[in-house]
Design a protein around this motif. Structure first.
Motif, PDB file in Angstrom:
ATOM      1  N   THR A 229       0.844  -1.192   0.000  1.00  0.00           N
ATOM      2  CA  THR A 229       0.000   0.000   0.000  1.00  0.00           C
ATOM      3  C   THR A 229       0.882   1.245   0.000  1.00  0.00           C
ATOM      4  O   THR A 229       1.879   1.307   0.709  1.00  0.00           O
ATOM      5  CB  THR A 229      -0.928  -0.015   1.221  1.00  0.00           C
ATOM      6  OG1 THR A 229      -1.745  -1.178   1.138  1.00  0.00           O
ATOM      7  CG2 THR A 229      -1.805   1.215   1.262  1.00  0.00           C
TER       8      THR A 229
ATOM      9  N   GLN B 237      -3.250   0.141  -3.688  1.00  0.00           N
ATOM     10  CA  GLN B 237      -3.790  -0.747  -2.659  1.00  0.00           C
ATOM     11  C   GLN B 237      -4.452  -1.941  -3.337  1.00  0.00           C
ATOM     12  O   GLN B 237      -5.280  -1.772  -4.236  1.00  0.00           O
ATOM     13  CB  GLN B 237      -4.812  -0.012  -1.797  1.00  0.00           C
ATOM     14  CG  GLN B 237      -5.314  -0.829  -0.634  1.00  0.00           C
ATOM     15  CD  GLN B 237      -6.299  -0.059   0.231  1.00  0.00           C
ATOM     16  OE1 GLN B 237      -7.059   0.763  -0.259  1.00  0.00           O
ATOM     17  NE2 GLN B 237      -6.275  -0.325   1.514  1.00  0.00           N
ATOM     18  N   HIS B 238      -4.092  -3.148  -2.897  1.00  0.00           N
ATOM     19  CA  HIS B 238      -4.708  -4.389  -3.387  1.00  0.00           C
ATOM     20  C   HIS B 238      -4.693  -4.497  -4.913  1.00  0.00           C
ATOM     21  O   HIS B 238      -5.730  -4.687  -5.545  1.00  0.00           O
ATOM     22  CB  HIS B 238      -6.145  -4.527  -2.882  1.00  0.00           C
ATOM     23  CG  HIS B 238      -6.268  -4.463  -1.394  1.00  0.00           C
ATOM     24  ND1 HIS B 238      -5.686  -5.383  -0.555  1.00  0.00           N
ATOM     25  CD2 HIS B 238      -6.905  -3.585  -0.597  1.00  0.00           C
ATOM     26  CE1 HIS B 238      -5.959  -5.080   0.698  1.00  0.00           C
ATOM     27  NE2 HIS B 238      -6.699  -3.984   0.700  1.00  0.00           N
ATOM     28  N   ASP B 239      -3.531  -4.356  -5.522  1.00  0.00           N
ATOM     29  CA  ASP B 239      -3.375  -4.461  -6.978  1.00  0.00           C
ATOM     30  C   ASP B 239      -4.238  -3.458  -7.748  1.00  0.00           C
ATOM     31  O   ASP B 239      -4.630  -3.685  -8.881  1.00  0.00           O
ATOM     32  CB  ASP B 239      -3.668  -5.892  -7.466  1.00  0.00           C
ATOM     33  CG  ASP B 239      -2.581  -6.862  -7.049  1.00  0.00           C
ATOM     34  OD1 ASP B 239      -1.456  -6.413  -6.761  1.00  0.00           O
ATOM     35  OD2 ASP B 239      -2.854  -8.077  -7.021  1.00  0.00           O
ATOM     36  N   ARG B 240      -4.532  -2.344  -7.123  1.00  0.00           N
ATOM     37  CA  ARG B 240      -5.281  -1.262  -7.763  1.00  0.00           C
ATOM     38  C   ARG B 240      -4.455   0.022  -7.615  1.00  0.00           C
ATOM     39  O   ARG B 240      -3.988   0.341  -6.534  1.00  0.00           O
ATOM     40  CB  ARG B 240      -6.644  -1.091  -7.107  1.00  0.00           C
ATOM     41  CG  ARG B 240      -7.526  -0.069  -7.777  1.00  0.00           C
ATOM     42  CD  ARG B 240      -8.914  -0.032  -7.162  1.00  0.00           C
ATOM     43  NE  ARG B 240      -9.589  -1.312  -7.283  1.00  0.00           N
ATOM     44  CZ  ARG B 240     -10.380  -1.644  -8.303  1.00  0.00           C
ATOM     45  NH1 ARG B 240     -10.580  -0.791  -9.274  1.00  0.00           N
ATOM     46  NH2 ARG B 240     -10.971  -2.818  -8.331  1.00  0.00           N
TER      47      ARG B 240
END
Length: 107
Positions: free
Chosen positions: A38, A93-96
């Motif tokens: 993150t 965050q979280h592959d975004r």
């Protein structure tokens, strides 16, 4: 696979799935790959480079239903895309990867 979203205060500029994103951070270029921790980063004026990008299927299907011609993102050619931005912020965050920036330059 990463999900890249680029927004301005007025509109969504780009949404696509990709393998790699290179961002113009204020302390230099930074590359984001799937599984990145993150991160909240300030971006300087520059170019966002995307590798392995594919436009959102929902957007393509919607355009096809409305009879609109599908358009590639700005600067897009053979699995790569680029968007020139003024300044902004990136949140990973979280592959975004979400980028909020001033209106991008026309390419």
């Amino acid at each position: 696979m990463l999900q890249l979203e680029v927004f301005t205060p007025n509109r969504a500029v780009l949404e696509l799935a990709c393998d790699r994103v290179q961002l113009p951070g204020v302390q230099g270029q930074m590359t984001v790959l799937p599984g990145h921790s993150t991160l909240l980063a300030q971006l300087s004026a520059g170019t966002i480079y995307v590798q392995g990008g594919q436009q959102q299927a929902d957007t393509d299907a919607h355009q096809a239903q409305e009879g609109q011609q599908q358009q590639s993102p700005p600067g897009r050619e053979s699995g790569r895309a680029q968007v020139v931005i003024a300044a902004g912020f990136a949140w990973v965050q979280h592959d975004r990867v979400r980028v909020l920036c001033d209106e991008p330059a026309q390419s």
